[in-house]
Design an enzyme around this catalytic site. Sequence first.
Site, PDB file in Angstrom:
ATOM      1  N   CYS A  17     -13.361 -22.686  21.810  1.00 39.18           N
ATOM      2  CA  CYS A  17     -12.776 -22.996  20.634  1.00 39.18           C
ATOM      3  C   CYS A  17     -12.248 -23.973  20.464  1.00 39.18           C
ATOM      4  CB  CYS A  17     -12.751 -21.794  20.709  1.00 39.18           C
ATOM      5  SG  CYS A  17     -11.088 -22.090  18.986  1.00 39.18           S
TER       6      CYS A  17
ATOM      7  N   ASP B 283       1.258  -1.374   0.336  1.00 40.97           N
ATOM      8  CA  ASP B 283       0.084  -0.165   0.201  1.00 40.97           C
ATOM      9  C   ASP B 283       1.137   1.459   0.116  1.00 40.97           C
ATOM     10  OD1 ASP B 283      -1.976   1.527  -0.164  1.00 40.97           O
ATOM     11  OD2 ASP B 283      -2.940   1.199   1.857  1.00 40.97           O
TER      12      ASP B 283
HETATM   13  N1  GUN Z   1      -5.853   1.498   3.482  1.00 43.41           N
HETATM   14  C1  GUN Z   1      -7.584   1.781   4.297  1.00 43.41           C
HETATM   15  N2  GUN Z   1      -8.383   2.889   3.449  1.00 43.41           N
HETATM   16  C2  GUN Z   1      -6.992   2.960   2.759  1.00 43.41           C
HETATM   17  C3  GUN Z   1      -7.217   3.997   1.176  1.00 43.41           C
HETATM   18  O1  GUN Z   1      -8.583   4.164   0.729  1.00 43.41           O
HETATM   19  N3  GUN Z   1      -6.172   4.507   0.324  1.00 43.41           N
HETATM   20  C4  GUN Z   1      -5.126   3.167   0.500  1.00 43.41           C
HETATM   21  N4  GUN Z   1      -4.135   3.247  -0.615  1.00 43.41           N
HETATM   22  N5  GUN Z   1      -5.216   2.278   1.354  1.00 43.41           N
HETATM   23  C5  GUN Z   1      -6.090   2.784   2.514  1.00 43.41           C
HETATM   24 ZN    ZN Z   2      -9.699 -21.408  18.701  1.00 45.73          ZN
END
Ligand code: GUN
Ligand code: ZN
Length: 651
Positions: A275, A92
């Site tokens: 669990c 990202d």
């Molecule tokens: N991570 C959470 N929301 C966003 C977003 O709107 N854009 C980007 N690039 N990363 C994110």
């Molecule tokens: Zn568990």
Amino acid sequence: MAGFEVLERDGLARLGRFDTPHGAVETPALLPVVHPDPDRQPVAPAEMRERLGVRAVITSAYILWRTPPLRSVAEAHGVHGLLRFDGPVMTDSGAFQQHAYGSVEVGPEEILGFQGRIGSDIATVLDIFTEPEAPHDEAEAALSTTLARARAARSSRAGLLAVPVQGGVHDDLRARSAAAASELGDVLAVGGVVPLMEQYRFVELARLLAAARPRLAPGAAVHLFGTGHPMTFAFAALFGVDLFDSSAYHKFARRGSLLLAEGTVALDELRDRVCYCFLCAEKPLVEVAGLAGPDRERRVAFHNLLTSIEEVGRVRRAIRDGTLWELAERRATAHPALRAGLREAKRHPEVFLPTEPESRRAFREVTEESRSRPAVVRFHDRLDRYSAGRTDALTIPRIALRPEYLEHVPLEDRSGQPLFWKADTPLGQVPVELLDLYPVGPYLGIDEFLRPPRHLPPSRLREEVARAVGDRADLGRNWAADWTRFQVSSLLAWQYGRAIATVLAEGLEGERSRRSGRLRALRRGGAILLHVGTDGVPRPTFRGAGRLHEVLPPGRHRVVVADDAAPFVSAGRSLFSRFVVSADPALVPGASALLVDRSDRLLAVGRLLLAPSEMPRLARGVAVRVSAHAGAPEAGEREDGPDGPELAGGV
Ligand code: GUN
Ligand code: ZN
């Protein structure tokens, strides 16, 4: 852009795959958010893969970039070397961190180039994160910047590119953003939604997904930034989201919260062993609660990831089984906010109808709100057309369409005028001859048990009929054979329209199942032309397709196959989307179609996997699965076996 392949689907949701330099990603997939600093990451990616089968992860290129010691390792050994993970890694761009924390600025070219240098498999454009509160002009200006950066990124990057879809809560901007991103991205990443998720504003989330989804290219993977809570996965998948990313597993662990598909539980309030997974076999959660900070956080994070991945598995199974609406409705009972979001989704049937399958194996009611699923909306639309001009129907209780009931129901009055019958069903009033059709036929809901239609004795039905028609009709006669003829022509009219049905029905005989008494095949001269499945839908054999080909006008119910693929299709191979020349736009996934060559010669009959509008836009994968062809004209035909042989393989 190029690579997404659809393997199975339920409405907008797909089981799909696309390739990356580090292997394929099979969707829907959860990409766990991995902190680039190994000391701050509770579960190592390699351990995620070994113990949970995680195939792909996402990390922040931005955090890497602004943290010099990490950055130099990544620049020397690549992001895979840094994370010690050799599967697909998406990165990202840091739009969210820069927005939320207002920290160090990085330029769009700089961060894109950096993602390239560290060997990211899917790099993300540096978008402008737009808050839900942003007014239209502000959101629009930000979107223009995001799109300009996306265009620049596309021209400089050859590898896979994720293009964010922004626009705040403004439908027109979301639609525009989705259309523009579709021209540029391999992954279309709907962003700006973290505040909506965190504040349980699922109604607004549904609204913006409804605005964006129809404009997203079917040949790209759809990502929803911040779909962290497993409770929301089925909801997101309904809108065709292929990729979820979760930092929630870690965020919730930090505050001692357990993520479950049914909601969230505070670890410290747990008194019972709930669990028995392999992690709990090592150390039950009740004991984890008493551990010291880091060990506790690590174990809770691992457990949260496990429950999230389990839920992805359930979503996948639901897509395969055609039960995703059921799953989403069941999940929505976890929180009223999610129920509200799902109700909002149902207010946009136009988003779902183009890919809504012709039928499914079953229609299971979860709550009364199940009765407004797109399948029901479509059924009523078609019923309105089918019943046009027929206002005088008489009412009888819902019955099974078997001779022992039908023989008591007259189809004409004494002067030869037709009598029409309808029945009350949980999905509204339905003409009796169509009661076997999806969604009413394979419907299962509480009415079945509160007012069981199957337990009506034929003698009771006779009384009800007499009450409705009095002595206008001959009740002494056995009407079963008339019903079979009527049902045959009605089903054909439902499927192909009245004019075609009149021609088609000539010489066609309905055959009932010896076991259930239901109409199961339509024969002509002994040969089966159409099967009727447990969904009540008539589907042609190859011979039947030949007859349909004679009577249906050119183009209708047809998919035209390119010359290169024609020999393969007529030998029974699936038709790939890149060999589709054109397709009748009225067809939907799961529908039967005549596969013809360019000169309208019949090659095969098959069932659509893709909607016609998707076919030209998917470069890879199957568009139509062949069910019978010239070489095996009777494929799928069997003697009185289980009803509905055509349902196998379930689209
Ligand atoms: N991570 C959470 N929301 C966003 C977003 O709107 N854009 C980007 N690039 N990363 C994110
Ligand atoms: Zn568990």
